[in-house]
Design an enzyme around this catalytic site. Sequence first.
Site, short mmCIF file in Angstrom:
data_model
loop_
_atom_site.label_atom_id
_atom_site.label_comp_id
_atom_site.label_asym_id
_atom_site.label_seq_id
_atom_site.Cartn_x
_atom_site.Cartn_y
_atom_site.Cartn_z
N CYS A 1 35.01 -37.42 98.57
CA CYS A 1 34.10 -37.49 99.71
C CYS A 1 33.97 -36.14 100.41
O CYS A 1 33.24 -35.27 99.94
CB CYS A 1 34.53 -38.60 100.66
SG CYS A 1 33.15 -39.17 101.66
N PHE B 1 34.58 -33.47 98.06
CA PHE B 1 33.42 -33.22 97.19
C PHE B 1 32.48 -32.24 97.89
O PHE B 1 32.01 -31.26 97.32
CB PHE B 1 32.75 -34.56 96.92
CG PHE B 1 31.36 -34.52 96.31
CD1 PHE B 1 31.17 -34.57 94.94
CD2 PHE B 1 30.22 -34.50 97.13
CE1 PHE B 1 29.90 -34.58 94.39
CE2 PHE B 1 28.94 -34.51 96.59
CZ PHE B 1 28.78 -34.55 95.21
N GLU C 1 39.41 -44.20 95.22
CA GLU C 1 40.77 -44.72 95.48
C GLU C 1 40.75 -46.20 95.88
O GLU C 1 41.72 -46.92 95.67
CB GLU C 1 41.49 -43.89 96.56
CG GLU C 1 40.89 -43.91 97.97
CD GLU C 1 39.83 -42.84 98.21
OE1 GLU C 1 39.23 -42.36 97.22
OE2 GLU C 1 39.60 -42.47 99.37
N HIS D 1 34.65 -42.92 97.29
CA HIS D 1 36.09 -43.10 97.49
C HIS D 1 36.63 -43.96 96.35
O HIS D 1 36.87 -45.16 96.53
CB HIS D 1 36.36 -43.81 98.83
CG HIS D 1 36.12 -42.93 100.02
ND1 HIS D 1 37.03 -42.02 100.46
CD2 HIS D 1 35.05 -42.84 100.82
CE1 HIS D 1 36.55 -41.38 101.52
NE2 HIS D 1 35.34 -41.86 101.76
N1 GLN Z 1 32.40 -36.19 107.05
C1 GLN Z 1 31.76 -36.40 105.80
C2 GLN Z 1 30.50 -37.23 105.94
O1 GLN Z 1 30.32 -37.92 106.91
C3 GLN Z 1 32.69 -37.04 104.79
C4 GLN Z 1 33.16 -38.41 105.16
C5 GLN Z 1 34.38 -38.83 104.41
O2 GLN Z 1 35.11 -38.03 103.85
N2 GLN Z 1 34.67 -40.11 104.39
O3 GLN Z 1 29.66 -37.23 105.07
#
Ligand code: GLN
Length: 573
Positions: free
Chosen positions: A418, A421, A546, A544
């Site tokens: 997330c 990435f 996981e 995610h």
């Molecule tokens: N802050 C980032 C977003 O809102 C990633 C969110 C996260 O890692 N769950 O896109």
Amino acid sequence: MGSEEVLKKIAGSSGDEFFSPVPEGYEKGKTKFIIIAGSVMSGVGKGIFASSLAKLLKYYGLNVAPIKIDGYLNQDAGTLNPFRHGEVFVLDDGLECDMDLGSYERFLMQPLSRENYLTAGMIFDKILKRERKGDYLGRDVQFIPHVTGEVKQALRKLAVKSKADVVLVEIGGTVGDFENAYVIEAMREMIYEEGKNNTCFINISYILEPPNLGEQKSKPAQLGIERLRGLGIQPDIMVCRSSNPIADKIKEKISVYSNVEVENVIGLHNTDTVYKAPFLLKDLKADERVVSLLNLNSKISNRMQKKELERWNKFVEKYTNIDEKVTIGIAGKYTGLNDSYASILKALEHAGTHNNLRIKIKYIETTAVEEGKLSEKEALEDVDGLIVPGGFGKRGAEGKIKCIRYARRKKIPFLGLCFGFQMAVIEFARVKAGMENADSTELEPEAQEPVIDILPEQKKIEGLGGNMRLGGQDVEIKRGTKSYELYGKENIRLRFRHRYEVNPKYISKLEESGIVFSGKHPKYNIMQVLELKDHPYFLATQAHPEFNSRPLEPEPLFNGFISAARNSRDKFV
Ligand code: GLN
């Protein structure tokens, strides 16, 4: 009036004392209810007991639907700080919930939905909205019967929807907590209305063993029972948690004190791994006691349970006999608290067991890397793989980017999740795609090259409207990539929780510079998985993964990552 009449009356009434609508299609007695509540104190493994019991019942061939009731006024766990409350778990239907639902999904190996979770916030929101619409027909809205009615309604709705043989209710916190009062009252009513043999109330107690006395003391447990009885509930089963096996004398005392037959007093001492808990419960015949109390004997298959337990045992044996290890660095901000990364740690454990590796975690505080107090080399030279997990906000973000750069250059296996990435895209854009000002508008609202941006129009077309893109989405995996090799198929589904994403404007430039977007939304221009060539393992996903990992089915991205980490470790020994 007998409980049968009460139930009928509930179904038809709206203005009297029995206001408690029963969902359509509900048949009393078809679904049994197991209610699990703790007394004495929380944090003694109620969730582990509940999920292990659910697992044993499921292995009998029963359809089990768990529900966790939390007393806080939040409507979901989306706004909870992971520091204080542990990670926010996301279900496929997009509900942000307590991490306990993650344990249920993993332990039962069964996906859950929003019906499996209930908070005080959800209950009151419904009631207050209904009141504004005038649905209470002039009646004053009260804790009893309206709030308790709402709780009972949620349990029965779950019974109808899941067609469960057993709904297993876990009440967060303990009996006697201020915020649990009406939930316990609702359970008392439930027991009365559903009748004997259709409900089973299990009280999780705790037996202390003060080191200076060297013996077990049951007084706090007795006080807990007293409290429960004061609220009108007679437990059917007493579970006594303890560090060491419970002495017979204590069991007898609890039995006398609680009016629970001694065979229904179960002593549950600590095990070295939670994976063994189902076996301990089996040895203690906890499942058999429940089946007998709920008259479920004709519905269960002992053979099936035996077979499933053998399969589970293979995993547990493998897990306990691991003799090698790899070190994984997790670079984040919430690095002080294991619970804030619960699903990641579990996913690593599953993949580790599959690869016969114990996982040693090294937490890397990215604010320290960002401020130059900790060099990337110091942070990463002794790790075999790096994870940059999900995250929010600017603090520590440049530290994460530095770590990713080091891992890319030194060919350390990397898995970005997330936010991880997004940071990988920024790092790549700055160094490899000639966009030195590349950034995310979450961190730099005026970024010159916003490679990561918020794109409300994308969400609209997906029909998600709200603030975050939440829950399961289809992902199309590109053939011929590492991701395809790992997943072995083109169409997969992953869970998401984000606002920002790769800005479509920069996709081709990034691709021309060497990023491979190996997972995309099947219809929309949303980049969901990326990888780099010429690197032993550099993969990241906007999702995610996981949340999808299960003990017997490790998640492919984690599996590939751990196997790459082992290769990387072996290169240097
Ligand atoms: N802050 C980032 C977003 O809102 C990633 C969110 C996260 O890692 N769950 O896109």
